[in-house]
Design a protein around this motif. Sequence first.
Motif, PDB file in Angstrom:
ATOM      1  N   VAL A 158       0.686  -1.300   0.122  1.00  0.00           N
ATOM      2  CA  VAL A 158       0.040  -0.035   0.069  1.00  0.00           C
ATOM      3  C   VAL A 158       0.864   1.259  -0.123  1.00  0.00           C
ATOM      4  CG1 VAL A 158      -1.943   1.175   1.250  1.00  0.00           C
ATOM      5  CG2 VAL A 158      -1.815  -1.307   1.287  1.00  0.00           C
ATOM      6  N   TYR A 159       0.707   2.100  -0.896  1.00  0.00           N
ATOM      7  CA  TYR A 159       1.446   3.412  -1.077  1.00  0.00           C
ATOM      8  C   TYR A 159       0.387   4.708  -1.239  1.00  0.00           C
ATOM      9  CZ  TYR A 159       4.737   6.921  -1.969  1.00  0.00           C
ATOM     10  OH  TYR A 159       5.541   8.062  -1.808  1.00  0.00           O
ATOM     11  N   LYS A 160       0.526   5.535  -0.252  1.00  0.00           N
ATOM     12  CA  LYS A 160      -0.172   6.985  -0.376  1.00  0.00           C
ATOM     13  C   LYS A 160       0.732   7.910   0.058  1.00  0.00           C
ATOM     14  CE  LYS A 160      -1.019   9.098   2.744  1.00  0.00           C
ATOM     15  NZ  LYS A 160      -0.233  10.125   3.497  1.00  0.00           N
ATOM     16  N   CYS A 161       0.285   9.250  -0.820  1.00  0.00           N
ATOM     17  CA  CYS A 161       1.120  10.389  -0.200  1.00  0.00           C
ATOM     18  C   CYS A 161      -0.353  11.419  -0.402  1.00  0.00           C
ATOM     19  CB  CYS A 161       2.233  10.573  -1.290  1.00  0.00           C
ATOM     20  SG  CYS A 161       2.099  11.059  -3.018  1.00  0.00           S
ATOM     21  N   ASN A 198      -1.144  12.889  -3.466  1.00  0.00           N
ATOM     22  CA  ASN A 198      -1.322  11.844  -4.665  1.00  0.00           C
ATOM     23  C   ASN A 198      -0.363  11.546  -5.479  1.00  0.00           C
ATOM     24  OD1 ASN A 198      -4.084  11.361  -3.567  1.00  0.00           O
ATOM     25  ND2 ASN A 198      -4.858  12.646  -5.210  1.00  0.00           N
ATOM     26  N   ILE A 199      -0.244  10.068  -5.279  1.00  0.00           N
ATOM     27  CA  ILE A 199       0.870   9.709  -6.196  1.00  0.00           C
ATOM     28  C   ILE A 199       0.409   9.843  -7.708  1.00  0.00           C
ATOM     29  CG2 ILE A 199       0.126   7.348  -5.837  1.00  0.00           C
ATOM     30  CD1 ILE A 199       2.805   6.119  -6.472  1.00  0.00           C
ATOM     31  N   ARG A 200       1.291  10.285  -8.448  1.00  0.00           N
ATOM     32  CA  ARG A 200       1.072  10.152  -9.970  1.00  0.00           C
ATOM     33  C   ARG A 200       1.062   8.864 -10.703  1.00  0.00           C
ATOM     34  NH1 ARG A 200       4.173  12.393 -13.553  1.00  0.00           N
ATOM     35  NH2 ARG A 200       6.016  11.463 -12.729  1.00  0.00           N
ATOM     36  N   ALA A 217       3.190   5.566  -9.966  1.00  0.00           N
ATOM     37  CA  ALA A 217       2.582   4.343  -9.459  1.00  0.00           C
ATOM     38  C   ALA A 217       2.834   3.094 -10.771  1.00  0.00           C
ATOM     39  CB  ALA A 217       1.014   4.434  -9.457  1.00  0.00           C
ATOM     40  N   GLU A 218       2.641   3.537 -11.758  1.00  0.00           N
ATOM     41  CA  GLU A 218       2.918   2.305 -12.696  1.00  0.00           C
ATOM     42  C   GLU A 218       4.369   1.889 -12.696  1.00  0.00           C
ATOM     43  OE1 GLU A 218       0.979   0.446 -16.060  1.00  0.00           O
ATOM     44  OE2 GLU A 218       0.470   1.525 -14.374  1.00  0.00           O
ATOM     45  N   GLN A 219       5.292   2.728 -12.540  1.00  0.00           N
ATOM     46  CA  GLN A 219       6.651   2.208 -12.439  1.00  0.00           C
ATOM     47  C   GLN A 219       6.902   1.482 -11.287  1.00  0.00           C
ATOM     48  OE1 GLN A 219       9.419   5.401 -12.634  1.00  0.00           O
ATOM     49  NE2 GLN A 219      11.205   4.224 -12.815  1.00  0.00           N
ATOM     50  N   HIS A 242      10.573  -8.118  -9.128  1.00  0.00           N
ATOM     51  CA  HIS A 242      11.243  -8.511  -8.079  1.00  0.00           C
ATOM     52  C   HIS A 242      10.577  -9.437  -6.990  1.00  0.00           C
ATOM     53  CE1 HIS A 242      14.835  -6.104  -8.797  1.00  0.00           C
ATOM     54  NE2 HIS A 242      14.051  -4.951  -8.959  1.00  0.00           N
ATOM     55  N   GLY A 243       9.042  -9.900  -7.449  1.00  0.00           N
ATOM     56  CA  GLY A 243       8.114 -10.505  -6.719  1.00  0.00           C
ATOM     57  C   GLY A 243       6.835 -10.733  -7.419  1.00  0.00           C
ATOM     58  N   ARG A 244       5.849 -10.966  -6.602  1.00  0.00           N
ATOM     59  CA  ARG A 244       4.749 -11.427  -7.111  1.00  0.00           C
ATOM     60  C   ARG A 244       3.549 -10.395  -6.157  1.00  0.00           C
ATOM     61  NH1 ARG A 244       2.909 -17.314  -7.906  1.00  0.00           N
ATOM     62  NH2 ARG A 244       1.394 -16.123  -9.281  1.00  0.00           N
ATOM     63  N   ALA A 245       4.003  -9.748  -5.454  1.00  0.00           N
ATOM     64  CA  ALA A 245       3.095  -8.979  -4.590  1.00  0.00           C
ATOM     65  C   ALA A 245       2.335  -7.777  -5.376  1.00  0.00           C
ATOM     66  CB  ALA A 245       3.672  -8.129  -3.354  1.00  0.00           C
ATOM     67  N   ARG A 246       1.192  -7.298  -5.175  1.00  0.00           N
ATOM     68  CA  ARG A 246       0.604  -6.313  -6.089  1.00  0.00           C
ATOM     69  C   ARG A 246       0.787  -5.105  -5.153  1.00  0.00           C
ATOM     70  NH1 ARG A 246      -5.489  -7.937  -7.384  1.00  0.00           N
ATOM     71  NH2 ARG A 246      -5.464  -8.732  -5.114  1.00  0.00           N
ATOM     72  N   LEU A 247       0.390  -3.773  -6.050  1.00  0.00           N
ATOM     73  CA  LEU A 247       0.404  -2.583  -5.200  1.00  0.00           C
ATOM     74  C   LEU A 247      -0.872  -2.098  -5.404  1.00  0.00           C
ATOM     75  CD1 LEU A 247       1.743  -0.030  -4.608  1.00  0.00           C
ATOM     76  CD2 LEU A 247       1.879   0.878  -7.219  1.00  0.00           C
ATOM     77  N   LEU A 248      -1.224  -1.529  -4.239  1.00  0.00           N
ATOM     78  CA  LEU A 248      -2.575  -0.543  -4.170  1.00  0.00           C
ATOM     79  C   LEU A 248      -2.178   0.876  -3.909  1.00  0.00           C
ATOM     80  CD1 LEU A 248      -5.448  -0.104  -3.852  1.00  0.00           C
ATOM     81  CD2 LEU A 248      -5.050  -0.699  -0.997  1.00  0.00           C
ATOM     82  N   ALA A 249      -2.382   1.583  -4.897  1.00  0.00           N
ATOM     83  CA  ALA A 249      -1.861   3.003  -4.605  1.00  0.00           C
ATOM     84  C   ALA A 249      -3.244   3.989  -4.278  1.00  0.00           C
ATOM     85  CB  ALA A 249      -1.423   3.704  -6.057  1.00  0.00           C
TER      86      ALA A 249
END
Length: 211
Positions: A127-130, A133-135, A139-141, A149-156
């Motif tokens: 989970v990432y927030k700022c 608001n993350i652009r 977020a895509e990068q 580097h792994g299989r975890a997903r990103l929640l922006a």
Amino acid sequence: MDKIAVNTERFENIGDNCEFGFVKRALGDENGGLLRWARSSPQALIKGLNQRFEGLYAFENLSPFWDNVTQDTLYGFCFHTHMLSKNGQWCESEERRRELYRPEKEKIDYLVEKFMQRLADPSAIFVYKCNENIRHDDAEQLSQTLARHGRARLLAVRHTEDQSLIGHVRQEGAYLAGYLDHFAPYSQSDQFSPLWESVLGEALAAPRVTP
């Protein structure tokens, strides 16, 4: 503040501050995490992931940031510390700081190993927030770097005034995007929106999209 009711075991806080750490605390989740109480930027995360956090929290790379916060100048992460400073200057001798540093470094090394294990877990959601608001491009990068580097997903997570989005999650490119009505002020990170509950619940239910 009333407790909310979503199990957070699958979630890992990666920034940009400790707001989501307080969300997890409200859920009774006190599991430690490398960046649960840290400050981080997308650029620091991408560099850290690409280098597998090698050399993180080396003594020679630490500089005063706030009175009880130090910055790792190699990556740009900021961590709480017992090595106190004032007006940008250390308060104690190098010898004393090294004594305080040793257990902190041991903890960081342990949490790096734990972080990398979580990164390999396909059920994990980072989970990432700022508050600004993350652009989308960042977020895509970041999501693509996580995938390398792994299989975890990103929640922006972002804040918005669009009532059709608030409290919901949708797939945006390579990552999940969640939307809140507001973030907590940086000076009061425990004053978070109760709509985190809805966002986390929808993120858990979201199907994995194959690129």
